[in-house]
Scaffold this motif. Structure first.
Motif, PDB file in Angstrom:
ATOM      1  N   TYR A  62       4.964  -2.972   7.159  1.00 11.19           N
ATOM      2  CA  TYR A  62       5.622  -3.291   5.891  1.00 11.19           C
ATOM      3  C   TYR A  62       4.501  -3.540   4.900  1.00 11.19           C
ATOM      4  N   CYS A  63       4.555  -2.901   3.725  1.00 10.05           N
ATOM      5  CA  CYS A  63       3.411  -3.040   2.828  1.00 10.05           C
ATOM      6  C   CYS A  63       3.822  -2.988   1.365  1.00 10.05           C
ATOM      7  N   GLU A  64       2.916  -3.498   0.541  1.00 11.41           N
ATOM      8  CA  GLU A  64       3.108  -3.422  -0.899  1.00 11.41           C
ATOM      9  C   GLU A  64       2.870  -1.994  -1.362  1.00 11.41           C
ATOM     10  N   LYS A  65       3.226  -1.757  -2.621  1.00 10.47           N
ATOM     11  CA  LYS A  65       3.008  -0.464  -3.220  1.00 10.47           C
ATOM     12  C   LYS A  65       1.930  -0.586  -4.289  1.00 10.47           C
ATOM     13  N   THR A 107       1.387   2.721  -1.829  1.00 14.56           N
ATOM     14  CA  THR A 107       0.927   2.768  -0.446  1.00 14.56           C
ATOM     15  C   THR A 107      -0.453   3.411  -0.332  1.00 14.56           C
ATOM     16  N   SER A 135      -0.648   9.048   1.056  1.00 17.65           N
ATOM     17  CA  SER A 135       0.622   8.354   1.268  1.00 17.65           C
ATOM     18  C   SER A 135       1.537   9.147   2.195  1.00 17.65           C
ATOM     19  N   SER A 172       8.821   1.617   9.320  1.00 17.73           N
ATOM     20  CA  SER A 172       7.983   1.296   8.171  1.00 17.73           C
ATOM     21  C   SER A 172       8.829   0.857   6.988  1.00 17.73           C
ATOM     22  N   VAL A 176       8.358  -0.315   2.583  1.00 20.60           N
ATOM     23  CA  VAL A 176       7.541  -0.490   1.390  1.00 20.60           C
ATOM     24  C   VAL A 176       8.293  -1.431   0.455  1.00 20.60           C
ATOM     25  N   GLN A 220      10.010  -2.789  -2.469  1.00 24.46           N
ATOM     26  CA  GLN A 220      10.635  -2.208  -3.663  1.00 24.46           C
ATOM     27  C   GLN A 220      11.565  -3.282  -4.228  1.00 24.46           C
ATOM     28  N   LEU A 264       7.955   4.504   4.301  1.00 24.67           N
ATOM     29  CA  LEU A 264       6.712   5.040   3.745  1.00 24.67           C
ATOM     30  C   LEU A 264       6.929   6.350   2.991  1.00 24.67           C
ATOM     31  N   GLY A 287       7.835   5.230  -0.328  1.00 26.85           N
ATOM     32  CA  GLY A 287       6.609   4.810  -0.996  1.00 26.85           C
ATOM     33  C   GLY A 287       5.805   5.989  -1.510  1.00 26.85           C
TER      34      GLY A 287
END
Length: 383
Positions: free
Chosen positions: A110-113, A115, A122, A136, A138, A140, A353, A356
């Motif tokens: 799980y990640c910030e944007k 990516t 990406s 996964s 992102v 939002q 992802l 993302g």
């Protein structure tokens, strides 16, 4: 009631967004409410493992919140089989390598944007996750905030009739750093460090438009650097090599036209830092992050243009506030809970992802559109 612990490596939580929204207002907030009820007799208990480059900063953060697990060795944390999820809120330029490593270690991500800084990178991350059977996500967040949830309610209810256009205004004055300290870190203004408002904000606008109104099919943008010199955190003068304002026109599926201005060099004369006005054949609405006002066709006044007379109408008072009709949780926390349920219960999830990558694609095409002075099609992405 069974309690299941899920250990989450949280990288980049010494930064403002990672700390405030993801650690404190999401993961620690879930713990404060007693965990996440999965609805099957199980309560999920998130156990954060804080990761960062600066030993003293990570340790201090852990001590402040009574957390037992922290490290400056990301490889060691990812090698721990008890860690199931990797979260990344680092600077964008460091994200691809870390997420690749996490996917290789079999961790859900799980990640910030954004990516990545390029579409190729990406998409490569999205393919790696798919091929590795990795779930996964992102961040939002804006579509989980009260104002846009109310706006989505109006769209889903057919309030607008045929939607014609969307106009967005975002931004605020970020101080240059000489006589007042800047509200954003200096790397945001250096292209070589992954900075720039187009890279930062176009991924947001992609998912807001895509989720609420329809897929973006073309983009025409103008990017610029209004403030060419700034002062960094140490008071040192530096050249701003990244754009601090971007002006975009987007065509959406179905013919809707969206115009969104984004600037870190604008003084605010709005009710909120970001507002979207949606106009349709049957009604219009103006939504910020918290509030939403609407005006139906039947209640639309009939103003007459006359520059020789002062305005006699209070236009703002002619709009109706859209009611809450419920309680709204923190938007970041709400998406975290959905992602955790997706990982644990395989519940439906669309902010992966690949989603993302669509944001990175739009930013990349926006920059190209500005450089070439042309309108560009936005191809639909697939893995």
């Amino acid at each position: 009631m069974t309690v299941k612990t899920v250990r989450i490596a949280m990288n980049g939580v010494t930064g403002r967004m990672g700390y405030r929204q993801h650690l404190v207002r999401s993961i620690l907030a879930i713990r404060e409410q007693g965990g996440l009820d999965l609805g099957d007799g199980t309560t999920l208990w998130p156990e954060p493992v804080l990761v960062g480059r600066r030993d003293h900063a990570v340790r201090a953060l852990a001590e402040r919140h009574g957390l037992d697990h922290w490290s400056t060795d990301l490889d060691a944390v990812l090698a721990d089989p008890s860690v199931e999820i990797y979260f990344d809120a680092q600077v964008t330029s460091a994200r691809v390598t870390a997420v690749r490593t996490a996917i290789a270690a079999g961790k859900h991500v799980y990640c910030e944007k954004p990516t990545a800084t390029t579409l190729d990178d990406s998409l490569a991350l999205a393919r790696l996750a798919r091929d590795g059977g990795i779930k996964s996500g992102v961040v939002q967040d804006k579509v989980f905030l009260p104002g846009l949830l109310k706006l989505r309610r109006l769209v889903d209810g057919g309030f607008f009739g045929r939607i014609l256009s969307v106009r967005g205004e975002f931004g605020y004055w970020v101080f240059e750093g000489d006589w007042q300290s800047a509200q954003r870190p200096s790397w945001n203004y250096r292209a070589e460090d992954g900075g720039g408002i187009t890279v930062d904000m176009f991924p947001h606008w992609e998912y807001v438009l895509h989720d609420i109104f329809g897929r973006v099919t073309s983009v025409q943008a103008l990017t610029t650097t209004h403030i060419p010199q700034r002062w960094d955190e140490n008071g040192k003068l530096y050249e701003a090599t990244a754009d601090d304002a971007t002006y975009g026109i987007f065509q959406l599926e179905g013919g809707v036209v969206a115009q969104i201005n984004s600037s870190w060099a604008v003084r605010v004369n709005r009710d909120e830092l970001v507002e979207f006005q949606v106009d349709g054949t049957e009604g219009s609405a103006v939504a910020g992050l918290r509030n939403c006002r609407a005006q139906h066709r039947s209640a639309t006044p009939k103003p007459v243009w006359n520059p020789d007379l002062p305005v006699s109408e209070s236009f703002r008072s002619q709009w109706q506030e859209v009611p809450d009709n419920g309680e709204f949780d923190n938007g970041f926390k709400a998406q975290w809970e959905l992602f955790l349920r997706h990982v644990m219960l395989n519940e439906p999830w669309r902010w992966d992802l690949l989603a993302g990558a669509r944001g990175v694609q739009l930013a990349e095409l926006g920059m190209k559109s500005s450089a070439e002075g042309v309108r560009l099609d936005v191809p639909e992405l697939a893995l």
